[in-house]
Design a protein around this motif. Structure first.
Motif, PDB file in Angstrom:
ATOM      1  N   GLU A 177       0.887  -1.182   0.181  1.00 33.04           N
ATOM      2  CA  GLU A 177       0.042   0.223   0.189  1.00 33.04           C
ATOM      3  C   GLU A 177       0.940   1.154   0.032  1.00 33.04           C
ATOM      4  OE1 GLU A 177      -0.551  -2.612   2.236  1.00 33.04           O
ATOM      5  OE2 GLU A 177      -2.608  -3.354   1.378  1.00 33.04           O
ATOM      6  N   THR A 178       1.714   1.479   0.966  1.00 29.50           N
ATOM      7  CA  THR A 178       2.737   2.746   1.052  1.00 29.50           C
ATOM      8  C   THR A 178       3.440   2.736  -0.469  1.00 29.50           C
ATOM      9  OG1 THR A 178       2.875   2.159   3.304  1.00 29.50           O
ATOM     10  CG2 THR A 178       4.491   3.673   2.422  1.00 29.50           C
ATOM     11  N   LYS A 179       3.932   1.567  -0.832  1.00 25.05           N
ATOM     12  CA  LYS A 179       4.805   1.747  -2.047  1.00 25.05           C
ATOM     13  C   LYS A 179       4.065   1.974  -3.229  1.00 25.05           C
ATOM     14  CE  LYS A 179       8.779  -0.458  -4.293  1.00 25.05           C
ATOM     15  NZ  LYS A 179       9.894  -1.740  -4.105  1.00 25.05           N
ATOM     16  N   ASP A 180       2.738   1.545  -3.257  1.00 21.91           N
ATOM     17  CA  ASP A 180       2.049   1.900  -4.563  1.00 21.91           C
ATOM     18  C   ASP A 180       1.496   3.490  -4.312  1.00 21.91           C
ATOM     19  OD1 ASP A 180       1.984  -0.420  -5.421  1.00 21.91           O
ATOM     20  OD2 ASP A 180      -0.108  -1.063  -4.610  1.00 21.91           O
ATOM     21  N   ASN A 181       1.058   4.147  -3.085  1.00 18.59           N
ATOM     22  CA  ASN A 181       1.024   5.274  -2.814  1.00 18.59           C
ATOM     23  C   ASN A 181       2.125   6.349  -3.323  1.00 18.59           C
ATOM     24  OD1 ASN A 181      -1.590   4.742  -1.782  1.00 18.59           O
ATOM     25  ND2 ASN A 181      -0.962   4.701   0.485  1.00 18.59           N
ATOM     26  N   LEU A 182       3.327   5.626  -2.955  1.00 19.31           N
ATOM     27  CA  LEU A 182       4.353   6.742  -3.348  1.00 19.31           C
ATOM     28  C   LEU A 182       4.630   6.551  -4.878  1.00 19.31           C
ATOM     29  CD1 LEU A 182       7.248   5.540  -0.468  1.00 19.31           C
ATOM     30  CD2 LEU A 182       6.783   7.907  -1.413  1.00 19.31           C
ATOM     31  N   LYS A 183       4.405   5.426  -5.405  1.00 14.37           N
ATOM     32  CA  LYS A 183       4.460   5.518  -6.958  1.00 14.37           C
ATOM     33  C   LYS A 183       3.517   6.379  -7.597  1.00 14.37           C
ATOM     34  CE  LYS A 183       6.067   0.885  -7.648  1.00 14.37           C
ATOM     35  NZ  LYS A 183       5.868  -0.711  -7.934  1.00 14.37           N
ATOM     36  N   SER A 184       2.171   6.413  -6.858  1.00 14.32           N
ATOM     37  CA  SER A 184       0.976   7.349  -7.467  1.00 14.32           C
ATOM     38  C   SER A 184       1.427   8.749  -7.362  1.00 14.32           C
ATOM     39  CB  SER A 184      -0.204   7.109  -6.812  1.00 14.32           C
ATOM     40  OG  SER A 184      -0.719   6.028  -6.943  1.00 14.32           O
ATOM     41  N   ILE A 185       2.190   9.140  -6.062  1.00 16.04           N
ATOM     42  CA  ILE A 185       2.339  10.498  -5.723  1.00 16.04           C
ATOM     43  C   ILE A 185       3.666  11.217  -6.666  1.00 16.04           C
ATOM     44  CG2 ILE A 185       3.136  12.096  -3.907  1.00 16.04           C
ATOM     45  CD1 ILE A 185       0.212  11.500  -3.861  1.00 16.04           C
ATOM     46  N   LEU A 186       4.802  10.128  -6.676  1.00 19.81           N
ATOM     47  CA  LEU A 186       6.080  10.659  -7.187  1.00 19.81           C
ATOM     48  C   LEU A 186       6.502  10.089  -8.421  1.00 19.81           C
ATOM     49  CD1 LEU A 186       8.150  10.522  -4.184  1.00 19.81           C
ATOM     50  CD2 LEU A 186       7.612  12.176  -5.185  1.00 19.81           C
ATOM     51  N   ILE A 187       6.185   8.601  -9.015  1.00 18.62           N
ATOM     52  CA  ILE A 187       6.690   8.123  -9.914  1.00 18.62           C
ATOM     53  C   ILE A 187       5.750   7.991 -11.167  1.00 18.62           C
ATOM     54  CG2 ILE A 187       7.579   5.795 -10.824  1.00 18.62           C
ATOM     55  CD1 ILE A 187       9.238   7.375  -8.390  1.00 18.62           C
ATOM     56  N   GLN A 188       4.546   7.777 -11.088  1.00 22.30           N
ATOM     57  CA  GLN A 188       3.568   7.456 -12.272  1.00 22.30           C
ATOM     58  C   GLN A 188       2.846   8.876 -12.650  1.00 22.30           C
ATOM     59  OE1 GLN A 188       1.727   3.949 -10.728  1.00 22.30           O
ATOM     60  NE2 GLN A 188       3.334   2.690 -11.296  1.00 22.30           N
ATOM     61  N   PRO A 189       3.081   9.709 -13.572  1.00 22.09           N
ATOM     62  CA  PRO A 189       2.230  10.651 -14.097  1.00 22.09           C
ATOM     63  C   PRO A 189       0.790   9.826 -14.621  1.00 22.09           C
ATOM     64  CG  PRO A 189       3.792  10.531 -15.630  1.00 22.09           C
ATOM     65  CD  PRO A 189       4.250   9.443 -14.463  1.00 22.09           C
ATOM     66  N   ILE A 190      -0.048  10.745 -14.616  1.00 21.30           N
ATOM     67  CA  ILE A 190      -1.308  10.369 -15.194  1.00 21.30           C
ATOM     68  C   ILE A 190      -1.200  10.417 -16.665  1.00 21.30           C
ATOM     69  CG2 ILE A 190      -3.992  10.902 -15.570  1.00 21.30           C
ATOM     70  CD1 ILE A 190      -3.765  12.066 -12.532  1.00 21.30           C
ATOM     71  N   PRO A 191      -1.692   9.314 -17.288  1.00 18.93           N
ATOM     72  CA  PRO A 191      -1.719   9.509 -18.708  1.00 18.93           C
ATOM     73  C   PRO A 191      -2.708  10.598 -19.338  1.00 18.93           C
ATOM     74  CG  PRO A 191      -1.943   7.240 -18.103  1.00 18.93           C
ATOM     75  CD  PRO A 191      -2.140   8.180 -16.928  1.00 18.93           C
ATOM     76  N   ILE A 192      -2.085  11.424 -20.419  1.00 20.00           N
ATOM     77  CA  ILE A 192      -2.841  12.372 -20.934  1.00 20.00           C
ATOM     78  C   ILE A 192      -2.779  12.394 -22.364  1.00 20.00           C
ATOM     79  CG2 ILE A 192      -2.971  14.800 -21.277  1.00 20.00           C
ATOM     80  CD1 ILE A 192      -1.818  15.381 -18.557  1.00 20.00           C
ATOM     81  N   LYS A 193      -3.906  12.183 -23.292  1.00 24.07           N
ATOM     82  CA  LYS A 193      -4.086  12.066 -24.520  1.00 24.07           C
ATOM     83  C   LYS A 193      -3.573  13.417 -25.161  1.00 24.07           C
ATOM     84  CE  LYS A 193      -7.731   8.744 -24.175  1.00 24.07           C
ATOM     85  NZ  LYS A 193      -9.081   8.423 -24.520  1.00 24.07           N
ATOM     86  N   GLN A 194      -2.752  13.295 -26.167  1.00 21.19           N
ATOM     87  CA  GLN A 194      -2.313  14.598 -26.887  1.00 21.19           C
ATOM     88  C   GLN A 194      -3.178  14.851 -27.920  1.00 21.19           C
ATOM     89  OE1 GLN A 194       0.380  16.240 -25.519  1.00 21.19           O
ATOM     90  NE2 GLN A 194       0.785  14.743 -23.788  1.00 21.19           N
TER      91      GLN A 194
END
Length: 556
Positions: free
Chosen positions: A539-556
């Motif tokens: 849970e903590t590692k997933d939360n860190l990934k969400s906050i720091l590592i993985q941007p939200i995909p944005i369609k160009q």
């Protein structure tokens, strides 16, 4: 300053040192130091500003009451509220001005009434619990049975019930009724079931802003009804990624500081830089407050380090000596301390003085005497807990909380949130905060109790002191389940008191009040499924990934 290269397994009396067998950091610091921003270029910032103007116009526009409430709720759940505080305040004031009576009541359904109640309290407006009275039975002992089929209204009522103050009986009844009804909801509407499950897992009031924003983006995109204003969703995605880029730059520099300090090589204590940064980013998330996240992450690292010295590493004699050094705040005779403890104390001493220098330079105020006072309080309570352990003493719950609400470190971190987010410091406010006002105490109490509920079994197994759960069991002879319910009720009571302090009149700056609420929210998150700080699993590692590592995909 490098950490000591060798740590003796023996204390001064020749006995073996204890070990908590903490897991090493789950993060590669070379990777963390390599993190770079991806969404802070000029083009992204121009897009954000353009979309913000469109959303401002949207908030100011005329629309039916329920639509306006839902729009404001969407803005805030998507993590955009900090951009539009004046517009939201004005829109809610207009809603209050349209009320049909002095209690702020309208002839609306349960959904609109509950949502309005929550949004008004959430944004600092006065609204009475009496707005719910017309939905209750004649004797006002329960809500009308006919409401059981109003799923949307029940969900809004449930979320509103967590904004209650102490002594508000209607609100307590609302929580019991709505939660019981929602737990029985079945159906084929995946989005609604997902929303209900999310709320029952943890109400929105207890959820940190950034993680709620990340979850809400997915849900709003899945629910076409919530996508009636796609500009909100587009701005939420881009803004989340821009803020994430700010965090990346900050944590990269902090990782470099931590490695250079050398304390990541200490194998008796918890190496939790990334988790500390997450905690502080959840506490004060707005991008302009990077100074808080930097200073407070460093302070949090020192709290954990010294806590492990007192709980695990030091002998009773060594800890008494260390506490005297904290009280004197003088390193002239530092060689009297054992090598490893000397290194830890110097790290705390130098980090505190560096933060004091920054504050003097940036704010024109010397905060070191105030930080020192708080460190002295920390040292005394750490020593008291160590004494209980070494003497085999079992404190009462009251004795335990008198020490442990301080020893867990929330007071020092919350104090940092004042002088790093306020441009105008005052001696009066600093002294007021050093005396720990009720809102600071309640926030730290929630941190303490949620920590205890998740970590007690592990800590008892390695020989630590009793925690709140076991103090209560020992004192009252209650069962473990009954004791857990009692501790959870203390958490709920603390939230009610904190609600009153945060949403009523309070002279403290808004960023500080928000930090008090958010420390409690981060605590609920970290300890919801176990010790997400000491044992930072999925849970903590997933939360860190969400906050720091993985941007939200944005369609160009």
């Amino acid at each position: 300053m490098a950490a000591a290269g060798v740590m003796s397994d023996l204390v001064t009396d020749g006995s073996k040192r204890r070990s908590a067998n903490f897991r090493p950091s789950a993060w590669d610091y070379d990777f963390v130091q390599s993190l770079r921003s991806e969404y802070r270029e000029e083009r992204s910032m121009e897009q954000v500003e353009k979309m913000k103007e469109e959303v401002r116009d949207l908030i100011r526009s005329e629309m039916p009451l329920v639509e306006k409430l839902e729009q404001i709720d969407a803005v805030q759940r998507l993590g955009l509220g900090y951009h539009f505080e004046p517009e939201i305040k004005n829109a809610l004031q207009a809603i209050i001005d349209g009320a049909t009576d002095t209690a702020g009541a309208f002839d609306d359904g349960l959904h609109a009434t509950a949502l309005r109640f929550r949004l008004l309290r959430q944004n600092g407006f006065t609204v009475e619990q009496g707005v719910f009275q017309r939905f209750m039975t004649e004797d006002a002992s329960s809500f009308r049975e006919s409401l059981r089929e109003d799923i949307k209204g029940l969900l809004s009522l449930y979320e509103a019930s967590f904004y209650g103050f102490e002594g508000e009986a209607f609100i307590d009844v609302a929580r019991t009724f709505s939660s019981a009804c929602l737990e029985n909801v079945k159906g084929d509407n995946d989005v609604w079931v997902r929303k209900i499950d999310h709320a029952l897992d943890m109400p929105v009031h207890w959820r940190p802003n950034r993680l709620e924003a990340r979850w809400s983006v997915d849900v709003y995109e899945a629910d076409q009804r919530d996508c009636s204003n796609p500009i909100l969703l587009d701005l939420a995605k881009l803004d989340f990624n821009v803020v994430q880029s700010v965090y990346r730059d900050e944590v990269s520099k902090l990782a470099r500081w931590w490695v250079n300090l050398g304390l990541n090589k200490m194998d008796f204590c918890r190496d939790r830089l990334m988790e500390h940064f997450l905690w502080n980013a959840l506490m004060v998330y707005e991008p302009q407050f990077g100074a808080f996240r930097e200073m407070s992450t460093k302070i949090t690292c020192m709290i954990t380090l010294m806590d492990d010295v007192y709980d695990v590493f030091g002998s009773w004699e060594e800890l008494q000596l260390l506490t005297k050094f904290i009280e004197r705040w003088d390193i002239s005779k530092i060689d009297e301390l054992p090598s490893t403890i000397r290194t830890c104390f110097l790290a705390m001493y130098n980090t505190t003085n560096e933060i004091g220098y920054w504050t003097m330079k940036e704010r024109g105020f010397n905060i070191i005497p105030y930080l020192h006072k708080l460190w002295v309080n920390q040292g005394k309570t750490w020593l008291e807990e160590a004494k209980w352990y070494h003497e085999g003493y079992k404190p009462t719950l009251e004795e335990y909380l008198n020490a442990s609400v301080t020893s867990i470190g929330g007071h020092v971190v919350l104090f940092c949130s004042y002088f790093t987010t306020s441009d105008k410091l005052s001696k009066e406010t600093l002294e007021y905060l050093c005396n720990i006002p009720n809102i600071m105490y309640c926030s730290s109490l929630i941190l303490r109790l949620t920590n205890d509920l998740s970590t007690s079994s592990d800590e008892l197994a390695r020989g630590d002191n009793f925690k709140s759960l076991h103090c209560y069991m020992n004192e009252t002879e209650a069962s473990e389940e009954a004791s857990r319910q009692h501790i959870k009720s203390l958490v709920q009571d603390a939230w009610k008191q904190m609600n009153k302090d945060a949403y009523g009149y309070n002279p403290c700056p808004r960023p500080f009040l928000g930090a008090c609420l958010n420390l409690a929210r981060a605590s609920q998150l970290f300890y919801q499924y176990g010790d997400g700080h000491g044992i930072p699993d999925r849970e903590t590692k997933d939360n860190l990934k969400s906050i720091l590592i993985q941007p939200i995909p944005i369609k160009q």
